[in-house]
Motif scaffolding. Structure first.
Motif, short mmCIF file in Angstrom:
data_model
loop_
_atom_site.label_atom_id
_atom_site.label_comp_id
_atom_site.label_asym_id
_atom_site.label_seq_id
_atom_site.Cartn_x
_atom_site.Cartn_y
_atom_site.Cartn_z
N CYS A 148 -14.06 29.23 4.87
CA CYS A 148 -14.64 28.29 5.52
C CYS A 148 -15.04 27.09 4.66
CB CYS A 148 -15.64 28.60 6.64
SG CYS A 148 -15.14 29.36 8.10
N LYS A 197 -11.01 14.45 14.50
CA LYS A 197 -10.82 15.75 14.79
C LYS A 197 -10.84 16.58 13.65
CE LYS A 197 -7.14 18.79 16.69
NZ LYS A 197 -5.62 18.88 17.18
N GLN A 198 -10.49 16.31 12.45
CA GLN A 198 -10.81 17.30 11.31
C GLN A 198 -12.17 17.31 11.02
OE1 GLN A 198 -9.85 15.45 7.19
NE2 GLN A 198 -8.14 16.79 7.41
N GLU A 213 -14.39 17.20 13.26
CA GLU A 213 -15.06 18.23 14.13
C GLU A 213 -14.89 19.71 14.05
OE1 GLU A 213 -13.38 17.21 17.87
OE2 GLU A 213 -14.90 15.22 18.12
N GLU A 214 -13.57 19.81 13.17
CA GLU A 214 -13.29 21.13 12.92
C GLU A 214 -13.98 21.85 11.74
OE1 GLU A 214 -8.89 20.78 12.18
OE2 GLU A 214 -8.36 21.18 14.19
N ASP A 215 -14.22 20.78 10.91
CA ASP A 215 -15.18 21.15 9.52
C ASP A 215 -16.57 21.32 10.13
OD1 ASP A 215 -13.16 20.76 7.90
OD2 ASP A 215 -13.79 18.56 7.33
N ASP A 228 -17.13 22.77 13.06
CA ASP A 228 -17.22 24.04 13.23
C ASP A 228 -17.31 25.19 12.17
OD1 ASP A 228 -17.05 23.45 16.13
OD2 ASP A 228 -14.96 23.30 16.29
N ALA A 229 -16.24 24.82 11.23
CA ALA A 229 -16.37 25.66 10.05
C ALA A 229 -17.78 25.84 9.54
CB ALA A 229 -15.54 25.11 9.22
N THR A 272 -9.52 31.20 13.21
CA THR A 272 -9.58 29.73 13.31
C THR A 272 -9.36 29.26 11.70
OG1 THR A 272 -11.26 30.08 15.04
CG2 THR A 272 -11.01 27.85 13.91
N ARG A 315 -6.34 26.70 10.80
CA ARG A 315 -6.33 25.36 10.29
C ARG A 315 -5.61 25.31 8.66
NH1 ARG A 315 -12.11 23.06 9.56
NH2 ARG A 315 -10.79 21.37 8.84
N GLN A 364 -2.60 22.66 8.41
CA GLN A 364 -2.78 21.45 7.24
C GLN A 364 -1.59 21.49 6.29
OE1 GLN A 364 -6.63 21.49 5.47
NE2 GLN A 364 -7.66 20.62 7.40
#
Length: 510
Positions: A172, A203-204, A206-208, A210-211, A479, A483, A487
């Motif tokens: 992560c 979006k990226q 938001e994923e970061d 989450d990470a 997850t 990702r 990517q």
């Protein structure tokens, strides 16, 4: 009456007098005839159509019976098996293929099963008696071995459990750092050109986030293990002490549970916190107790509840936490809050003074698979776990043991109620004292809000597309890997276990 009818009647009489149940089916396996003895053995009403006869077979054997009749119809080779019916009778089922269906018999073998069960029970009783006699001789040696093995196991388990989240933390943090580095490079190259946040960038980010939440959850997991190990060490050395401080009971309980908010959201688990009427009636706000140990116990129970509720279907995932207080101790060694008295005014009067002893009752109910009867006596022992936990998660087996010891040190107890297949309810009670409200504090003026930058960057799409199946039972690792592959230009399918992976391999091309 012609000869055919006479012979048919004779055959029916012989069939009904037969001590063996007889049946016949058509070419589709549907029952067309049964004799009187068949109904006596199976308890299937003779007045009812034969279409639902399979329901009278015990649930554990319905599938096997269906497979046997289907196989005989297809292959023409007869077969037999012993089955149990809903009325608890055991029979030997014999099936043979005939020209236009099946013919079979059911023979009552219940007496033999009862005899075998009694014989096994006697053998088990003799064996248990022999083991009991041998246990006393082995006790001293086992205790010495247990002390040695406990030290070795503590080192081994702790090392494994602390190392387990490291992979997710590293992955992560690596992907977040890569994204931030790419974003910084793009900003440096942009010069004075203004940026507008794109959907891809948002979006990226938001994923970061989450990470980063995943990193936080892994850190909490390691912290819980470290706290349990440290507590165990102090318990063994008899140096663990309780330090009481004043704190707000309800806000503290909610604060502890809020730590799991991201994990609950990620695993789609609904949480309900119920503050009992007793808290309002007794006007309990601040209490005096060991705040850290209270949090440690509740954290361990919440962690287990989330772990097992995650095994339930999504629509059934629910955890309920209840809080009650009482000036009265638990009854019959069960951590259940006493019912409110009819005259609640008397109850409030008993706890109105600061420093009054009260009992705080907390329950955590999950929607997991529940505990097997044999697990109930083990789970609060050191390095012991329920079979569900060991099979599905591994784990250290320290959390509940340490929680039990902490409850005892704080003048309380912990127990569990569970019906296998219906979740589990863990309950604990602690002695606390009521505390005075602190003097009001002067609130400083709020600081001006920080200005947030609005960078924008969209990574170019990959030119080569591969379709990859990711099979990983750890949702965080799954997850992160998903990702990383996306990517890199891949398209992905996710599977949480081998069965799901095989099903997707059959349906999709990779």
């Amino acid at each position: 009456m012609n000869l055919f009818e006479e012979r048919t009647k004779e055959i029916k009489i012989v069939s009904d007098l037969n001590p063996v149940g007889i049946f016949r089916t058509d070419s589709q396996g549907e029952m067309t005839y049964t004799n009187r003895r068949w109904h006596e053995i199976t308890d299937y009403p003779s007045s009812q159509p034969l279409t639902n006869w399979l329901w009278n077979v015990h649930l554990d054997f319905q599938k096997d019976v269906l497979e046997l009749t289907t196989r005989v119809l297809k292959t023409g080779e007869g077969g037999s098996m012993e089955i149990r019916w809903q009325n608890e009778r055991w029979t030997k089922l014999q099936v043979e293929k005939i020209a236009n269906g099946l013919i079979g018999t059911v023979t009552d073998v219940s007496d033999r099963h009862l005899y075998e069960a009694a014989r096994i029970a006697q053998a088990q009783e003799r064996e248990a008696l022999a083991q009991l006699r041998a246990a006393d001789a082995e006790r001293q040696r086992a205790e010495a071995d247990e002390r040695r093995r406990a030290q070795e196991l503590l080192v081994d388990v702790t090392s494994h459990e602390l190392r387990q989240p490291v992979s997710a933390i590293l992955n992560c943090s690596q992907i977040v750092r890569t994204n931030l580095s790419t974003l910084v490079d793009a900003l440096r190259k942009s010069g004075a050109i203004p940026f507008v946040a794109t959907e891809a960038l948002l979006k990226q980010m938001e994923e970061d986030l989450d990470a980063l939440d995943s990193i936080y959850q892994c850190g909490l997991s390691q912290e819980r293990i470290a706290n349990d190990v440290l507590s165990l060490s102090r318990l063994q050395l008899d140096t663990l002490s309780i330090h009481a401080v004043d704190f707000q009971l309800v806000p503290e309980l909610k604060r502890i549970i809020s730590i799991f908010a991201n994990e609950l959201k990620m695993k789609k688990i609904n949480l309900e916190i119920k503050v009992g009427r007793s808290v309002t009636v007794c006007n309990i706000n601040r209490v005096s107790s060991d705040r850290t140990r209270f949090a440690q116990i509740l954290t361990n129970l919440m962690s287990n509840a989330i772990k097992f509720t995650d095994l339930a279907p999504v629509q059934n995932r629910r955890i309920v936490v209840c809080l009650d207080v009482s000036p009265d101790p638990p009854q019959a060694n069960k951590c259940i809050a006493p019912s409110l008295q009819a005259n609640v005014g008397d109850l409030a009067e008993r706890v109105k003074d600061s420093g009054t002893l009260i009992y705080v009752y907390v329950t955590v109910r999950d929607a997991g698979p529940g505990l097997k009867p044999g697990d109930l006596a083990l789970i609060f022992q050191r390095f012991q776990q329920g079979s569900n936990s060991h099979d599905a998660f591994g784990g250290s087996g320290l959390g509940l043991f340490v929680s039990r010891k902490l409850c005892e040190l704080m003048g309380g107890n912990i127990d569990v109620y569970s019906v296998y297949g219906q979740g589990a309810t863990f309950r604990f009670c602690l002695k606390m004292k009521t505390a005075r409200e602190p003097a009001p504090k002067v609130t400083p003026p709020p600081s001006p809000p920080a200005v947030k930058a609005k960078p924008a960057f969209a990574a170019p799409p990959s030119q080569t597309v591969y379709h990859v199946l990711i099979t990983e039972d750890n949702i965080i690792n799954q997850t992160v890997l998903n990702r990383q592959l996306k990517q890199a230009g891949f398209t992905t399918e996710l599977a949480s276990n081998g069965k799901e992976a095989l099903e997707k391999v059959k349906r999709l091309a990779f």
